[in-house]
Design a protein around this motif. Structure first.
Motif, mmCIF file in Angstrom:
data_model
loop_
_atom_site.group_PDB
_atom_site.id
_atom_site.type_symbol
_atom_site.label_atom_id
_atom_site.label_comp_id
_atom_site.label_asym_id
_atom_site.label_seq_id
_atom_site.Cartn_x
_atom_site.Cartn_y
_atom_site.Cartn_z
ATOM 1 N N LEU A 115 13.901 7.733 -1.533
ATOM 2 C CA LEU A 115 15.177 7.914 -0.829
ATOM 3 C C LEU A 115 15.740 9.313 -1.050
ATOM 4 N N ARG A 116 15.606 9.824 -2.272
ATOM 5 C CA ARG A 116 16.099 11.176 -2.563
ATOM 6 C C ARG A 116 15.268 12.248 -1.859
ATOM 7 N N ALA A 117 13.960 11.999 -1.719
ATOM 8 C CA ALA A 117 13.066 12.998 -1.125
ATOM 9 C C ALA A 117 13.171 13.065 0.397
ATOM 10 N N CYS A 118 13.620 11.995 1.019
ATOM 11 C CA CYS A 118 13.640 11.910 2.485
ATOM 12 C C CYS A 118 14.880 12.601 3.062
ATOM 13 N N PRO A 119 14.709 13.663 3.864
ATOM 14 C CA PRO A 119 15.862 14.341 4.448
ATOM 15 C C PRO A 119 16.641 13.449 5.412
ATOM 16 N N GLU A 120 15.965 12.503 6.057
ATOM 17 C CA GLU A 120 16.651 11.598 6.988
ATOM 18 C C GLU A 120 17.684 10.754 6.251
ATOM 19 N N PHE A 121 17.330 10.245 5.073
ATOM 20 C CA PHE A 121 18.254 9.409 4.320
ATOM 21 C C PHE A 121 19.350 10.225 3.634
ATOM 22 N N SER A 122 19.124 11.504 3.459
ATOM 23 C CA SER A 122 20.191 12.319 2.873
ATOM 24 C C SER A 122 21.338 12.504 3.868
ATOM 25 N N ARG A 123 21.066 12.201 5.152
ATOM 26 C CA ARG A 123 22.099 12.305 6.183
ATOM 27 C C ARG A 123 22.713 10.949 6.531
ATOM 28 N N THR A 128 0.867 -1.175 0.000
ATOM 29 C CA THR A 128 0.000 0.000 0.000
ATOM 30 C C THR A 128 0.900 1.220 0.000
ATOM 31 N N GLU A 129 0.623 2.168 -0.870
ATOM 32 C CA GLU A 129 1.434 3.382 -0.899
ATOM 33 C C GLU A 129 1.085 4.283 0.271
ATOM 34 N N VAL A 130 2.137 4.740 0.961
ATOM 35 C CA VAL A 130 1.980 5.678 2.072
ATOM 36 C C VAL A 130 2.944 6.829 1.835
ATOM 37 N N ALA A 131 2.419 8.052 1.952
ATOM 38 C CA ALA A 131 3.249 9.252 1.807
ATOM 39 C C ALA A 131 3.614 9.770 3.187
ATOM 40 N N CYS A 132 4.855 10.176 3.342
ATOM 41 C CA CYS A 132 5.322 10.769 4.592
ATOM 42 C C CYS A 132 4.555 12.069 4.825
ATOM 43 N N LEU A 133 4.094 12.252 6.038
ATOM 44 C CA LEU A 133 3.358 13.470 6.369
ATOM 45 C C LEU A 133 4.277 14.680 6.475
ATOM 46 N N ASP A 134 5.596 14.448 6.432
ATOM 47 C CA ASP A 134 6.560 15.538 6.541
ATOM 48 C C ASP A 134 7.127 15.915 5.168
ATOM 49 N N CYS A 135 7.828 14.965 4.514
ATOM 50 C CA CYS A 135 8.528 15.306 3.263
ATOM 51 C C CYS A 135 7.786 14.831 2.009
ATOM 52 N N LEU A 136 6.696 14.100 2.181
ATOM 53 C CA LEU A 136 5.852 13.595 1.092
ATOM 54 C C LEU A 136 6.499 12.484 0.267
ATOM 55 N N ALA A 137 7.625 11.933 0.698
ATOM 56 C CA ALA A 137 8.186 10.743 0.034
ATOM 57 C C ALA A 137 7.149 9.631 0.133
ATOM 58 N N THR A 138 7.007 8.840 -0.922
ATOM 59 C CA THR A 138 6.018 7.767 -0.951
ATOM 60 C C THR A 138 6.718 6.426 -1.000
ATOM 61 N N VAL A 139 6.313 5.518 -0.099
ATOM 62 C CA VAL A 139 6.885 4.183 -0.018
ATOM 63 C C VAL A 139 5.775 3.147 -0.147
ATOM 64 N N GLY A 140 6.162 1.910 -0.446
ATOM 65 C CA GLY A 140 5.239 0.787 -0.426
ATOM 66 C C GLY A 140 5.308 0.130 0.933
ATOM 67 N N VAL A 141 4.147 -0.148 1.540
ATOM 68 C CA VAL A 141 4.096 -0.678 2.905
ATOM 69 C C VAL A 141 3.224 -1.924 2.947
ATOM 70 N N LYS A 142 3.686 -2.897 3.734
ATOM 71 C CA LYS A 142 2.894 -4.094 4.009
ATOM 72 C C LYS A 142 3.044 -4.396 5.491
ATOM 73 N N LYS A 143 1.914 -4.605 6.181
ATOM 74 C CA LYS A 143 1.946 -4.964 7.593
ATOM 75 C C LYS A 143 1.370 -6.364 7.745
ATOM 76 N N ASN A 144 2.231 -7.334 8.075
ATOM 77 C CA ASN A 144 1.758 -8.696 8.306
ATOM 78 C C ASN A 144 1.177 -8.856 9.699
ATOM 79 N N SER A 145 1.524 -7.953 10.623
ATOM 80 C CA SER A 145 0.970 -7.954 11.977
ATOM 81 C C SER A 145 1.154 -6.553 12.547
ATOM 82 N N GLU A 146 0.659 -6.357 13.759
ATOM 83 C CA GLU A 146 0.851 -5.063 14.423
ATOM 84 C C GLU A 146 2.335 -4.718 14.564
ATOM 85 N N HIS A 147 3.176 -5.757 14.727
ATOM 86 C CA HIS A 147 4.586 -5.534 15.025
ATOM 87 C C HIS A 147 5.510 -5.721 13.828
ATOM 88 N N HIS A 148 4.981 -6.169 12.702
ATOM 89 C CA HIS A 148 5.820 -6.434 11.517
ATOM 90 C C HIS A 148 5.407 -5.504 10.391
#
Length: 100
Positions: free
Chosen positions: A54-62, A24-44
């Protein structure tokens, strides 16, 4: 260089199901980078980052480098918070109905 490159149709389908099925595509509420997400459980949570995300995310630029030159990615707390919010709101299904 890959040490194993799958060639059988069954193995390729298993690889597709494991890495891309039910994303499922989820966009970051901060930088708007979009990733694919799958949750097999609450913890996974599986997160597939595209090169654009990766280019859009300021965290990964560091990100830092390991001695052998491979990037070290600790994760992005803002993206994780965005995924958690999407899961709480029912936008990301939770559970591995199909075994993946």
């Amino acid at each position: 260089m890959a040490s194993f490159v799958p060639t059988s149709a069954d193995t390729l389908e298993d690889q597709r199901l494991y890495t891309r099925a039910r994303l499922t595509e989820v966009a970051c509420l901060d930088c708007l980078a979009t990733v694919g997400v799958k949750k097999n459980s609450e913890h996974h949570t599986s997160i597939q980052w595209s090169e654009d995300a990766l280019r859009a995310c300021p965290e990964f630029s560091r990100m830092s480098q390991r001695p052998e030159g491979r990037p070290v990615r600790e994760g992005c707390p803002r993206m994780q918070a965005s995924i958690d919010a999407a899961a709480r709101e029912g936008q990301v299904p939770i559970g591995a109905e199909d075994g993946y």
